[in-house]
Every structure is written in structure tokens, then in C-alpha cells.
Design an enzyme around this catalytic site. Sequence first.
Site, short mmCIF file in Angstrom:
data_model
loop_
_atom_site.label_atom_id
_atom_site.label_comp_id
_atom_site.label_asym_id
_atom_site.label_seq_id
_atom_site.Cartn_x
_atom_site.Cartn_y
_atom_site.Cartn_z
CD GLU A 47 29.52 -4.53 21.77
OE1 GLU A 47 30.41 -4.74 22.59
OE2 GLU A 47 29.18 -3.40 21.38
CG ASN A 48 22.89 -5.71 22.54
OD1 ASN A 48 23.39 -4.68 22.10
ND2 ASN A 48 21.73 -5.70 23.17
#
Length: 218
Positions: A47-48
Site C-alpha cells: 500500500e505504500n
Amino acid sequence: MADLKERIAKRIAKEFKDGDFGNLGIGLPTMVANYIPKNVDVILHSENGFAGLGEVVEAGEEDVDIVNAGGAYVTAIDRVHFFDSAMSFGLVRGGHLDITVLGAMQVAENGDLANWIVPGAKVAGMGGAMDLVVGAKKVIIAMLHTQKGQPKILKECTLPLTAQKCVNMIVTEMGVMEITPEGIVVTELHPDYTKEDIQAATGCKLIFSPELKAMEEE
């Protein structure tokens, strides 16, 4: 403890099928990438901001530009795609993830999840957990069965919730459990433990599947 976490990661890796688009949370879930069979073609999301997450790297082999959402150095597959947070969470919230694997502090028998804060403790925040558990088609919890001898699978969570009724499967060192309307069903039990052992380590009544089998490690 490392061996027990490896056991959990290896078993969860078997849940991935060709074509799956999955997400691995920080900590223990990250280890799953190391055990997905080479003949199973999956894309893992971080998710980064990238799709194409690979294995956790050994010390000395790090690429300082490639880290997962927890800040750990990882590899990326050849067809990796990097993007911004808006795209990353658009994929999550848009329902495009087939599986997310997350850790937990507590799971309730109805599938409620608490995995982000202990009141009074300093934490960085919930991160993407609340988005992942409602956006993914299947939520798998990877965790040790107890914390300092206390059950983590309970009748009801006592810690602040991440989301309600979101968990589909729990994998611990003791076995594999599925959340059903009737309760938590143990479908696989590790040979190191008996039915009595896993029940004693659990804070709610377990249901044992009529087709109960030994937990697979390899």
C-alpha cells in the site's frame, strides 16, 4: 518462535492461486511472499505504492529504493509498477484485491478484527488496515495463537476494532480456522497439538470440521 511464524507463512502461501492480486501486511504476513510456489503466478500489492512485491531480502542484498509498507527491504518482480497513494488506495477501496493477509491482536468469533492499537500505547496509526479488510475479497489473519499465554481468538474483542465481521480465515501455529455464521470452524489442526490444546488456547467455543485434517506445512 521464528519457526512457528515460518509455519504460518508457508501454510498461507498455499491459499494463493494463479492470477490472484493480493496484499501482504507488515510483520509476519510479509513472510508469505517467500513461500508462494514458483509455478503460481500472483501479483502482490504494497500500500505504500507498488504492485509487484517480491520476497523479503537478506541483509547485504537490499535495494534502498524498494521497501514495503512496514519499511522493510524487499525485492520487486520484473513487471513491477510503482504509483502514488491515490492509485494504491483506489485499488484497495475499489475491490480489486483478491486476498489480503494481515496480523491481529484479537479476532472475535464473528470475524471482528482488532489489529491497530492498545489503548494508552503510542502507535503511528491504523495505516491501510481498515481499507484492506473491507476492500479485499478474502481476509486472512496470520498470527501466533496466543500473546503471553492469553488467547487472541475471543468471543468478543476487547480492544478497539479495525472493522466488524471482516475476517474469513485465521492461520496460527496450531491450525487453520474459518469464520462461519455458526462460529469458528477448525479445518486443519497441526500434529503438534490436540483438539483439547487448541480449544484451551482459544477464548471462544471452537467447532471442529467433520473433515478435519492435519495442517499442511509443505
